[in-house]
Design an enzyme around this catalytic site. Structure first.
Site, mmCIF file in Angstrom:
data_model
loop_
_atom_site.group_PDB
_atom_site.id
_atom_site.type_symbol
_atom_site.label_atom_id
_atom_site.label_comp_id
_atom_site.label_asym_id
_atom_site.label_seq_id
_atom_site.Cartn_x
_atom_site.Cartn_y
_atom_site.Cartn_z
ATOM 1 N N ALA A 52 27.758 1.541 51.931
ATOM 2 C CA ALA A 52 27.977 0.522 50.893
ATOM 3 C C ALA A 52 26.891 0.502 49.828
ATOM 4 O O ALA A 52 26.926 -0.344 48.949
ATOM 5 C CB ALA A 52 28.087 -0.858 51.538
ATOM 6 N N ASN A 53 25.954 1.436 49.900
ATOM 7 C CA ASN A 53 24.843 1.362 48.943
ATOM 8 C C ASN A 53 25.122 2.113 47.632
ATOM 9 O O ASN A 53 24.357 2.029 46.698
ATOM 10 C CB ASN A 53 23.551 1.876 49.572
ATOM 11 C CG ASN A 53 23.649 3.333 49.949
ATOM 12 O OD1 ASN A 53 24.439 3.678 50.821
ATOM 13 N ND2 ASN A 53 22.875 4.188 49.294
ATOM 14 N N THR A 54 26.244 2.836 47.588
ATOM 15 C CA THR A 54 26.490 3.649 46.403
ATOM 16 C C THR A 54 27.984 3.840 46.155
ATOM 17 O O THR A 54 28.805 3.611 47.047
ATOM 18 C CB THR A 54 25.793 5.033 46.566
ATOM 19 O OG1 THR A 54 26.008 5.811 45.405
ATOM 20 C CG2 THR A 54 26.331 5.783 47.764
ATOM 21 N N GLY A 55 28.335 4.237 44.937
ATOM 22 C CA GLY A 55 29.710 4.633 44.621
ATOM 23 C C GLY A 55 30.753 3.563 44.919
ATOM 24 O O GLY A 55 30.552 2.380 44.679
ATOM 25 N N ILE A 56 31.880 4.027 45.473
ATOM 26 C CA ILE A 56 33.004 3.136 45.773
ATOM 27 C C ILE A 56 32.588 2.045 46.753
ATOM 28 O O ILE A 56 33.008 0.898 46.634
ATOM 29 C CB ILE A 56 34.146 3.935 46.444
ATOM 30 C CG1 ILE A 56 34.631 5.047 45.524
ATOM 31 C CG2 ILE A 56 35.301 3.034 46.792
ATOM 32 C CD1 ILE A 56 35.683 5.910 46.191
ATOM 33 N N GLY A 57 31.758 2.419 47.733
ATOM 34 C CA GLY A 57 31.336 1.457 48.749
ATOM 35 C C GLY A 57 30.612 0.275 48.139
ATOM 36 O O GLY A 57 30.868 -0.878 48.489
ATOM 37 N N SER A 180 41.630 10.675 51.860
ATOM 38 C CA SER A 180 41.734 11.338 50.555
ATOM 39 C C SER A 180 43.027 12.121 50.485
ATOM 40 O O SER A 180 43.583 12.531 51.516
ATOM 41 C CB SER A 180 40.564 12.298 50.368
ATOM 42 O OG SER A 180 40.829 13.189 49.298
ATOM 43 N N TYR A 205 36.150 19.720 55.111
ATOM 44 C CA TYR A 205 36.322 18.417 54.457
ATOM 45 C C TYR A 205 37.777 17.965 54.570
ATOM 46 O O TYR A 205 38.062 16.837 54.983
ATOM 47 C CB TYR A 205 35.915 18.488 52.983
ATOM 48 C CG TYR A 205 36.139 17.180 52.254
ATOM 49 C CD1 TYR A 205 35.311 16.084 52.495
ATOM 50 C CD2 TYR A 205 37.190 17.022 51.353
ATOM 51 C CE1 TYR A 205 35.529 14.868 51.856
ATOM 52 C CE2 TYR A 205 37.410 15.814 50.711
ATOM 53 C CZ TYR A 205 36.580 14.742 50.961
ATOM 54 O OH TYR A 205 36.803 13.536 50.331
#
Ligand SMILES: *[C@@H]1O[C@H](CO)[C@@H](O)[C@H](O)[C@H]1NC(C)=O
Ligand SMILES: *[C@@H]1O[C@H](CO)[C@@H](O)[C@H](O)[C@H]1NC(C)=O
Ligand SMILES: *[C@@H]1O[C@H](CO)[C@@H](O)[C@H](O)[C@H]1NC(C)=O
Length: 326
Positions: A52-57, A180, A205
């Protein structure tokens, strides 16, 4: 005079660049997808988001904080988590935001996190399995698993199972699995799930993202009529740090030259968070489970992702490898 001014080379070039940038902006705007526009509150909800510290999160955490939720941010890097937490509190004026250490590439760290979390919280209304590793070079988790399978699938498999008690107690509650569209190109390699004989970063991936949906669907079946729903989603092709592992971004030079051409086609992190928010909050999904969403609507998965035998097989292997049952 004026006409020769407009015919001058630099002016033509500048005007062409201007038009391209303008076109790029219009294109980018049209690529952002649907926004979650229901104003439903999240007051009284306990939410846990991984990565949750970056991007979508981070954008997902911020919107949930804005809507009044108590938000736990489960992150590997506590310094970055703390920075994001401060930003979220500042932006939303909701101070009920918490950072917790959780390294999804370590079963020990996940178990420690879960024990710690359960001591603090009886409830968990919304779990968002968001963290992900994308196309990294071949590396192993602390427990010897290929990193993308290990973090994207196995780590979240263990985490989710360890938190089921809280989720059931808090029903109606929701589990949101960020997968995804890459799952459509994925195979579960049943003879070499852990990529020990050969490794391809793209294939690993795609496999991990297919695993996300198989897990989501199998868990949805297991939680039928428990009041806990499980759904997966595709956030869109988003311009976030995930991309740092993608080949063309590896060198700064190629990033400098190529990025402007693909930038119009990428979603911002804020746009990328919309389907997560929709699946986490939208009242119309109260009783929907085992589904897959993109652009804030239900979509079809690949046929492989609907293969229940494969889902059961993966569940059994995951139970064994994470030592869930022992
Ligand atoms: C993984 O999926 C992407 C599409 O999302 C595709 O372009 C790529 O070729 C796939 N990789 C492999 C090895 O199948
Ligand atoms: C599965 O793994 C084996 C060994 O690494 C490899 O030869 C094979 O091509 C893989 N199959 C698929 C479908 O990726
Ligand atoms: C979900 O199910 C409950 C109980 O069966 C029902 O009361 C509620 O109206 C349903 N919600 C929706 C959105 O269908």
């Amino acid at each position: 005079m004026a006409s020769s001014f407009f015919k001058s080379r630099p002016v033509q070039i500048a005007s062409a660049i201007g038009s391209l940038v303008g076109l790029g902006c219009i294109l980018k705007d049209s690529m952002q997808g649907k926004h979650f526009d229901n104003s439903v509150t999240a007051k009284g909800k306990v939410v846990l988001i991984t990565g949750a510290n970056t991007g979508i999160g981070k954008e997902t955490a911020k919107e949930l904080a804005f809507r009044g939720a108590k938000v736990y941010m489960a992150c590997r890097d506590q310094e970055k988590c703390e920075e994001a937490r401060k930003e979220i509190i500042e932006d939303t004026k909701n101070s009920n935001i918490h950072c917790e250490q959780c390294d999804l590439s370590s079963f020990e760290s996940i178990r420690k996190f879960a024990t710690n979390f359960k001591q603090k919280e009886q409830n968990l209304h919304i779990l968002i399995n968001n963290a992900g590793v994308m196309r990294c070079p071949h590396t192993l988790t602390k427990d010897g698993l290929e990193m993308q399978l290990g973090v994207n699938h196995m780590g979240h498999f263990l985490l989710t199972n360890l938190l089921l008690e809280n989720l059931k107690k808090s029903s109606p509650s929701r589990i949101v699995v960020v997968s995804s569209i890459a799952h459509t190109r994925g195979d579960i390699n049943v003879t070499d799930l852990n990529s020990e004989k050969s490794y391809d970063e793209g294939a690993a991936y795609n496999q991990s993202k297919l695993a996300n949906i198989l897990f989501s669907n199998e868990l949805a079946k297991r939680l039928q009529s428990s009041g806990v729903t499980v759904n997966s989603l595709h956030p869109g092709i988003v311009d976030t740090e995930l991309m740092r592992h993608m080949g063309i971004f590896k060198s700064y030079i190629s990033s400098f030259f190529i990025k402007p051409f693909i930038w119009p086609f990428l979603k911002t992190a804020r746009s990328g968070a919309q389907t997560s928010l929709f699946v986490a909050l939208d009242p119309s999904l109260d009783n929907r489970t085992g589904k897959y969403f993109a652009d804030c609507e239900a979509k079809e998965t690949s046929p492989q992702a609907q293969n229940e035998d494969l889902g059961r097989w993966l569940w059994a292997v995951s139970e064994k490898w994470t030592k869930l049952t022992s």
